[in-house]
Write an enzyme that holds these catalytic residues in place. Structure first.
Site, PDB file in Angstrom:
ATOM      1  CE  LYS A 197      -3.671   2.396   2.594  1.00 49.40           C
ATOM      2  NZ  LYS A 197      -4.652   2.348   3.766  1.00 49.40           N
ATOM      3  CE  LYS A 250      -5.985   2.009  -0.866  1.00 51.56           C
ATOM      4  NZ  LYS A 250      -6.870   2.111   0.600  1.00 51.56           N
TER       5      LYS A 250
HETATM    6 ZN   LIG Z   1      -5.827   3.744   8.012  1.00 51.72          ZN
END
Ligand SMILES: [Zn+2]
Length: 324
Positions: A197, A250
């Site tokens: 992420k 992501k």
């Molecule tokens: Zn968070």
């Protein structure tokens, strides 16, 4: 007789049927996950200004939403909650009557087949908006956050979530969650970890939607540097070693190379999150008449699948499924 001097690639593009016959990447609704924002503070659906076509949902509108998803054959949702109150520790995240815990029950009641993915993080529930507990010097304290994150995961599993998806980016959280789920009787509940992420500018609209912007600083101390592809692999392998059943990259579009590297390196299902900023960018151009909505969405989702995603989490899920 003279031999042909070049290969005629166009031979396989001559008709729609031929193109379809040789198409390598399929897009079907069965791989889509639709993110939902449930707001405990509102009494009706509320449009999200920066995400045209997306709403924050009140509890009362969840039944209709679940039924619509069933009609459209979108199999899964990823749930985010906006609680009535926040505190330093983010205790609303693991409250038995928390906003997400209540929402799961309503969704399942309306559509028992719906897969509910519970996002595990504290940032929607902390008064400071960071993803974990703060230490005295204002940094996010990794190890002190782990028990709270694990407790949130158990609470979401107890509430009925089918898949637990930690997005906080604390080190060791997958192991902590796995241990906590197993000892609470949820050994069969899978973990989809937000493994790679990145600290991305494309989360901007989400923070309006989920009211989760940090009150100070940013998340670069725990989310990944957008420049680091190899480090993303290290994150993925660590999460798998700790017991993740599936891993996520992501955002999606600016990181399709990372997605492909992950796909080639692991054998577990890989998810990609086509995030709020990617959605808003496309929809803003559509609203201006600069892009063809149907083709742009098709091409976007196809590119994510082609790069290697088994699962695509996207705000376009209903729009796309409605046209099939
Ligand atoms: Zn968070």
């Amino acid at each position: 007789m003279e031999l042909p001097q070049f290969k005629r690639h166009r031979r396989l593009r001559g008709s729609a049927a031929l193109r379809s016959l040789v198409r390598e990447t399929e897009l079907t609704a069965q791989h889509l996950v639709y993110p939902l924002f449930v707001d405990a503070n509102i009494s009706d659906r509320q449009p999200i200004g920066s995400m045209p076509g997306q709403d924050r949902l009140n509890m009362g509108s969840l039944r209709a939403e679940a039924e619509e998803l069933a009609r459209l054959k979108v199999p899964a949702v990823l749930l985010f909650g906006l609680p009535t109150s926040k505190d330093e520790n983010g205790s609303g995240a693991w409250a038995r009557d928390g906003v997400v815990q209540q929402a799961v029950a309503r969704l399942k009641d309306a559509n028992p087949e719906l897969l509910v993915v519970g996002d595990v993080c504290l940032c929607e529930y902390t008064s400071h908006g960071h993803c974990g507990l703060l230490s005295g010097d204002g940094h996010v304290d990794n190890d002190a956050s782990l028990p709270l994150i694990a407790e949130t995961a158990v609470s979401l599993a107890e509430g009925g979530c089918d898949i637990i998806a930690p997005s906080d980016m604390m080190d060791g959280r997958v192991a902590a969650i796995r241990l906590a789920l197993d000892s609470a009787g949820f050994a069969q509940t899978p973990i989809l970890s937000y493994a790679a992420k990145f600290a991305s500018a494309f989360y901007g609209p989400f923070r309006e939607a989920a009211d989760s912007a940090p009150a100070f600083g940013d998340r670069r101390g725990y989310q990944m540097d957008p420049a680091n592809g190899r480090m993303a692999m290290d994150e993925v392998l660590t999460d798998l070693a700790e017991g993740a059943d599936m891993v996520m990259v992501k955002p999606a579009l600016p990181y399709l190379d990372v997605l492909r590297q992950v796909r080639d390196a692991v054998n577990v299902p890989v998810a990609a999150y086509n995030v709020s900023g990617e959605y808003s960018m496309l929809m803003a151009a559509v609203q201006n008449g600069w892009l063809d909505e149907v083709r742009a969405i098709d091409e976007t989702l196809t590119s994510i699948r082609r790069a290697g995603a088994d699962i695509v989490i996207t705000y376009h899920a209903k729009q796309w499924a409605a046209r099939q």
